[in-house]
Design a protein around this motif. Structure first.
Motif, PDB file in Angstrom:
ATOM      1  N   PRO A 319       0.833  -1.207   0.000  1.00 28.83           N
ATOM      2  CA  PRO A 319       0.000   0.000   0.000  1.00 28.83           C
ATOM      3  C   PRO A 319       0.864   1.252   0.000  1.00 28.83           C
ATOM      4  CG  PRO A 319       0.074  -0.933   2.194  1.00 28.83           C
ATOM      5  CD  PRO A 319       0.785  -1.905   1.303  1.00 28.83           C
ATOM      6  N   THR A 320       0.394   2.281  -0.698  1.00 24.74           N
ATOM      7  CA  THR A 320       1.113   3.557  -0.705  1.00 24.74           C
ATOM      8  C   THR A 320       0.638   4.467   0.404  1.00 24.74           C
ATOM      9  OG1 THR A 320      -0.496   4.402  -2.285  1.00 24.74           O
ATOM     10  CG2 THR A 320       1.504   3.405  -3.188  1.00 24.74           C
ATOM     11  N   TYR A 321      -0.463   4.128   1.031  1.00 25.63           N
ATOM     12  CA  TYR A 321      -0.998   4.889   2.160  1.00 25.63           C
ATOM     13  C   TYR A 321      -1.303   3.906   3.287  1.00 25.63           C
ATOM     14  CZ  TYR A 321      -1.516   8.877  -0.990  1.00 25.63           C
ATOM     15  OH  TYR A 321      -1.277   9.898  -1.867  1.00 25.63           O
ATOM     16  N   PRO A 322      -1.575   4.410   4.472  1.00 24.04           N
ATOM     17  CA  PRO A 322      -1.899   3.498   5.591  1.00 24.04           C
ATOM     18  C   PRO A 322      -3.241   2.805   5.361  1.00 24.04           C
ATOM     19  CG  PRO A 322      -1.285   5.672   6.396  1.00 24.04           C
ATOM     20  CD  PRO A 322      -1.521   5.800   4.930  1.00 24.04           C
ATOM     21  N   THR A 323      -3.284   1.856   4.467  1.00 26.69           N
ATOM     22  CA  THR A 323      -4.510   1.118   4.180  1.00 26.69           C
ATOM     23  C   THR A 323      -4.128  -0.286   3.741  1.00 26.69           C
ATOM     24  OG1 THR A 323      -6.530   1.085   2.867  1.00 26.69           O
ATOM     25  CG2 THR A 323      -4.562   1.851   1.768  1.00 26.69           C
ATOM     26  N   GLN A 324      -5.087  -1.180   3.662  1.00 20.02           N
ATOM     27  CA  GLN A 324      -4.792  -2.548   3.248  1.00 20.02           C
ATOM     28  C   GLN A 324      -4.477  -2.595   1.762  1.00 20.02           C
ATOM     29  OE1 GLN A 324      -7.519  -5.578   4.380  1.00 20.02           O
ATOM     30  NE2 GLN A 324      -7.597  -4.966   6.540  1.00 20.02           N
ATOM     31  N   PRO A 325      -3.579  -3.511   1.336  1.00 22.10           N
ATOM     32  CA  PRO A 325      -3.257  -3.631  -0.089  1.00 22.10           C
ATOM     33  C   PRO A 325      -4.505  -3.886  -0.917  1.00 22.10           C
ATOM     34  CG  PRO A 325      -1.719  -4.898   1.227  1.00 22.10           C
ATOM     35  CD  PRO A 325      -2.797  -4.437   2.163  1.00 22.10           C
ATOM     36  N   GLY A 326      -4.599  -3.202  -2.039  1.00 21.37           N
ATOM     37  CA  GLY A 326      -5.723  -3.389  -2.947  1.00 21.37           C
ATOM     38  C   GLY A 326      -6.813  -2.369  -2.816  1.00 21.37           C
ATOM     39  N   LEU A 327      -6.868  -1.651  -1.700  1.00 17.02           N
ATOM     40  CA  LEU A 327      -7.903  -0.633  -1.540  1.00 17.02           C
ATOM     41  C   LEU A 327      -7.458   0.653  -2.240  1.00 17.02           C
ATOM     42  CD1 LEU A 327      -9.037  -1.138   2.156  1.00 17.02           C
ATOM     43  CD2 LEU A 327     -10.167  -1.896   0.065  1.00 17.02           C
TER      44      LEU A 327
END
Length: 476
Positions: A319-327
């Motif tokens: 992830p490029t932001y603090p979120t789960q991969p794919g979102l």
């Protein structure tokens, strides 16, 4: 109880001399048969008497103390936790009542069914296409290859007035799972949801005849064909099944207005969207009519926005932001705001216990933007099945699919297919199905064994084997 059993045994034994005397001159064989029956009844009466004595002995309970402590109860498990506890004989009056036994695992699982399925096939495409791939197929996608189409587990508990909660879980593995739930065009994170075809909880609200409310992921009711091969007329699925939604995530409610009319409402993320990729919630209104015991007719209307308003991301990936991969984290500008409308209707008529006729019609309108020119799809399909003696059956399907605007196949064309099926139930829970199918187009569309050479027809032959077992009955 003991006196009643002894009396019944005496009357039965006494009846045989009267029966024998009523015959004019019974033979020796007849007299021997009567003697044997008398002896058997005597043994049964003795056995019943012994069982009653054992039951009376085990039911004896010591007198309760006078301190107000309840007498001990039997350790035998109860059939249902909701049933009243049996009275316990005591020598003195009991000052308090024993607490009800807590619910057991058996109580919670009462009414739960379990089913396992395995579906495999061998198919052959006479075009011998490069890569051995059948175009526009969803459940028979490979040619000249032994294939596991689907392995499945189904757990279901249908809510009732006595137990108002329920639910269903369908786990699926194999080729069909990749078809139904493996597309990045619809799912943000396919690896999270791929094997979870259905997962919903149910509550039967005490409203009128019972309002059932389901929350979770459930199979779509758009289109007459379904997921499990054993419940279909043909082995392969139609173009229509391939095109219409497979499943939805959200809330649905259904209510029996009368014994002949059921209404259902959906509020869902969209078509094949376990996680929504736009801010619009799709809806459906479904009517099921049963004008006669042999006829069922569905009229369905579904509408929503089925285009992304965010850019997809690599999945899985960092992830490029603090979120789960794919979102996703990047919006599409301008966001598509066009609507999709699906008008779907189908009817089933069991003409006789052996003959079944099915008809289906669909019309789809799709716009990317509200001001866009609409693309259209028009579909007509007909099915027939006839059950033959000795667990044989034959069936056929014809379908016309007008793909104007290239919504389904990526090319504006008129598609047709004809399928002939013969099957036999080899054993309870085992079905063999042979199928010949021919797909047609008014354009050169189907691949061949030569690169870049396309033809208008795609003939295939398929032999499928389907196995299922468990205590789940009827259609899955």
């Amino acid at each position: 109880m003991k006196i009643l059993a002894s009396t019944v045994a005496f009357l039965l034994l006494a009846a045989f001399p009267l029966t024998a005397q009523s015959a004019p001159d019974p033979s020796a064989a007849r007299r021997a048969e009567i003697a044997e029956l008398r002896a058997e009844l005597a043994r049964l009466a003795a056995r019943l008497d012994a069982l009653e004595k054992a039951e009376a002995t085990s039911a004896t309970v010591p007198a309760a103390p006078t301190t107000g402590v309840p007498a001990p109860v039997s350790s035998a498990p109860s059939v249902s936790s909701s049933a009243p506890a049996p009275a316990v004989p005591t020598a003195t009056t009991v000052a308090s009542t024993p607490a009800a036994a807590p619910a057991t695992v058996d109580d919670l699982l009462h009414g739960t069914t379990l089913g396992f399925g395995l579906d495999g096939y061998y198919g052959y495409n006479f075009n011998q296409p490069i890569g051995r791939a059948n175009l526009l197929r969803v459940y028979d996608v490979t040619s000249n290859s032994f294939s596991i189409n689907q392995a499945s587990l189904v757990v279901e508990r249908i809510p009732t007035i006595d137990s108002r909660f329920g639910g269903r879980l369908d786990l699926q593995f194999g080729q069909a799972t990749e078809t139904l739930q493996g597309s990045y065009a619809n799912e943000q994170r396919t690896q999270v949801w791929r094997n979870l075809f259905q997962a919903y909880g149910s509550y039967l609200a005490p409203v009128g005849s019972g309002l059932q409310i389901d929350f979770g992921k459930f199979a779509s009711a758009l289109g007459v064909e379904g997921n499990y091969t054993k419940d279909q007329i043909a082995y392969s699925r139609s173009f229509t099944f391939n095109y219409l939604p497979y499943y939805h995530m959200g809330v649905r409610a259904n209510y029996n207005v009368t014994p002949k009319l059921n209404v259902t409402y959906w509020l869902v993320n969209g078509a094949q969207q376990t996680e929504d990729f736009n801010g619009f919630k799709s809806q459906a209104f479904i009517l099921n009519f049963k004008p006669a015991s042999t006829v069922s007719w569905n009229v369905n209307y579904y509408f929503g926005q089925e285009q992304r308003d965010v850019l997809p991301t690599d999945n899985p990936g960092a992830p490029t932001y603090p979120t789960q991969p794919g979102l996703p984290t990047t919006n599409i500008t301008p966001a598509p705001n066009g609507r999709n409308h699906i008008f779907d209707t189908y009817a089933t008529w069991n003409v006789t216990p052996r003959l079944t006729l099915v008809g289906e019609a669909d019309y789809v309108i799709s716009r990317v933007q509200q001001e866009s020119n609409p693309a259209h799809v028009a579909i007509v399909a007909a099915y027939i099945r006839y059950a033959l003696p000795k667990d044989w059956g034959i069936g056929s399907r014809f379908e016309y699919f007008d793909d104007r605007g290239a919504l389904f196949s990526g090319k504006t064309q008129a598609l047709k297919e004809f399928t002939f099926v013969a099957d036999r139930k080899l054993a309870p829970g085992m079905l063999a199905r042979a199928e010949y199918r021919r797909d047609f187009s008014n354009q050169n569309f189907f691949t061949t064994d030569r690169v870049g050479v396309l033809v208008k027809q795609q003939p295939t032959a398929t032999l499928g084997l389907v196995f299922w077992w468990g205590n789940k009955q009827g259609q899955w």
